[in-house]
Design a protein around this motif. Structure first.
Motif, PDB file in Angstrom:
ATOM      1  N   GLY A 163      39.426  36.643  54.347  1.00 14.64           N
ATOM      2  CA  GLY A 163      39.584  35.436  53.547  1.00 14.64           C
ATOM      3  C   GLY A 163      40.517  35.584  52.359  1.00 14.64           C
ATOM      4  N   GLY A 164      41.295  36.675  52.321  1.00 13.90           N
ATOM      5  CA  GLY A 164      42.226  36.888  51.212  1.00 13.90           C
ATOM      6  C   GLY A 164      41.575  37.454  49.970  1.00 13.90           C
ATOM      7  N   ARG A 165      40.313  37.927  50.101  1.00 18.03           N
ATOM      8  CA  ARG A 165      39.608  38.474  48.940  1.00 18.03           C
ATOM      9  C   ARG A 165      40.061  39.908  48.658  1.00 18.03           C
ATOM     10  NH1 ARG A 165      35.622  35.310  51.441  1.00 18.03           N
ATOM     11  NH2 ARG A 165      34.906  37.049  52.723  1.00 18.03           N
ATOM     12  N   VAL A 166      40.125  40.238  47.378  1.00 20.64           N
ATOM     13  CA  VAL A 166      40.549  41.570  46.946  1.00 20.64           C
ATOM     14  C   VAL A 166      39.338  42.506  46.907  1.00 20.64           C
ATOM     15  CG1 VAL A 166      41.616  42.915  45.092  1.00 20.64           C
ATOM     16  CG2 VAL A 166      42.424  40.598  45.584  1.00 20.64           C
ATOM     17  N   PHE A 167      39.506  43.734  47.413  1.00 23.64           N
ATOM     18  CA  PHE A 167      38.452  44.746  47.307  1.00 23.64           C
ATOM     19  C   PHE A 167      39.096  46.102  47.029  1.00 23.64           C
ATOM     20  CE2 PHE A 167      39.821  45.147  51.656  1.00 23.64           C
ATOM     21  CZ  PHE A 167      39.621  46.475  51.998  1.00 23.64           C
ATOM     22  N   ARG A 168      38.279  47.051  46.603  1.00 24.86           N
ATOM     23  CA  ARG A 168      38.787  48.401  46.299  1.00 24.86           C
ATOM     24  C   ARG A 168      38.563  49.297  47.517  1.00 24.86           C
ATOM     25  NH1 ARG A 168      36.916  51.434  41.431  1.00 24.86           N
ATOM     26  NH2 ARG A 168      39.011  52.308  41.438  1.00 24.86           N
ATOM     27  N   MET A 169      39.651  49.637  48.188  1.00 23.62           N
ATOM     28  CA  MET A 169      39.567  50.523  49.344  1.00 23.62           C
ATOM     29  C   MET A 169      39.611  51.976  48.868  1.00 23.62           C
ATOM     30  SD  MET A 169      42.134  50.865  52.617  1.00 23.62           S
ATOM     31  CE  MET A 169      43.160  52.094  51.778  1.00 23.62           C
TER      32      MET A 169
END
Length: 308
Positions: A164-170
């Motif tokens: 959904g275009g959400r930012v996360f910390r990989m």
């Protein structure tokens, strides 16, 4: 029984894809792209519609306007029982990619099965917990290798774009020098001087990606899906490449169809090409495609294909 069924279906699919395909092509640009395909034995219909339909399927770009003579010919083929195939669909099946040029805005967005999205999440959690004794050992050894190879932290965190275009910390094992992005984000090169000695080893066999099991448990990633891209690159490619954001319709993956078929992308042109494989995965999002990706991933890990 379940594993035998999976193997049988994958073998059957591979066998079908290896059979030669005899077709007749209309003289439109999309259909003529089939002339170079290994499996295809094609006859090009030129310069005008033949009187005899023949028995081989007719291939045409069904999303373009043909002349009245060719339109009448296609209608008569259907009436006489000669199969008429859409060129874009056939190319997609043969190449495992969705042509961006052949897409129209009304063909997107694809809608991934919500039932399979939920089932996949449950199966991945069970798989992670069941195989934890194996991957925890590998993770432990890799962590020690990173620690003693070069100064700096063991883990590397970076913001990526997910479902959904959400930012996360990989998270991943650090495989580069600690100042690798001092001049900003950039693609890794095949002989990148930023990569450490141990980092090159774990990148070759994709061990540097194993900490992303944590992202999978958190629901930010999946085992299989389009690889999550950096925020900077997503912003850039979304403005330059049509349908780029459609890859965010499913969770990003530890491995994916584009990864095992295309490999690494290091510039805009390669990213555009790789996107066509990602779109194929999103469009055909299913259990059987995931099983095929797993088998191809095993080959990739053992061979080191596409590593940077």
């Amino acid at each position: 029984v379940f594993l035998l069924t999976v193997c049988f279906n994958l073998i059957l699919q591979h066998w079908r894809l290896s059979l030669p395909l005899r077709v007749q092509l209309l003289p439109d640009s999309l259909s003529q792209q089939l002339l170079g395909q290994p499996r295809v034995q094609a006859t090009l219909l030129l310069p005008s519609p033949p009187l005899d339909f023949g028995s081989d399927p007719i291939v045409a770009d069904l999303h373009t306007n043909h002349s009245p003579d060719w339109t009448r010919f296609l209608s008569n083929c259907a009436l006489h029982g000669t199969p008429v195939l859409d060129a874009s669909s056939l190319l997609e099946a043969l190449t495992g990619r969705v042509s961006i040029e052949a897409l129209s805005s009304d063909a997107l967005p694809y809608v991934a099965s919500r039932a399979y999205l939920g089932l996949k999440r449950i199966l991945e959690t069970i798989l992670i917990l069941g195989t934890s004794p194996l991957w925890l050992v590998i993770v432990g050894i890799a962590a020690l290798g990173v620690r003693f190879d070069s100064p700096g932290p063991i883990l590397f965190f970076q913001e990526r774009i997910g479902l959904g275009g959400r930012v996360f910390r990989m998270v991943k094992f650090r495989s580069m020098q600690i100042d690798s992005e001092a001049n900003g984000a950039r693609f890794a090169a095949s002989a990148d001087e930023r990569i450490t000695a141990f980092g090159r080893l774990i990148r070759k066999f994709r061990i540097d990606e194993l900490p992303q099991i944590w992202n999978i448990l958190r629901g930010e990633m999946a085992f299989i899906g389009p690889r999550p891209e950096q925020v900077k690159f997503v912003e850039e490619f979304s403005n330059k490449i049509p349908f780029y954001d459609s890859r965010h319709l499913v969770r990003p993956g530890l491995t994916g169809w584009a990864q095992v078929v295309h490999g690494y992308a290091s510039n805009e042109d390669e990213t555009r090409e790789k996107l066509e494989f990602d779109l194929y995965y999103v469009k055909h999002f299913s259990f059987w495609l995931d099983m095929l990706v797993i088998l191809k991933t095993i080959r990739v890990v053992l061979s080191g294909f596409g590593s940077r």
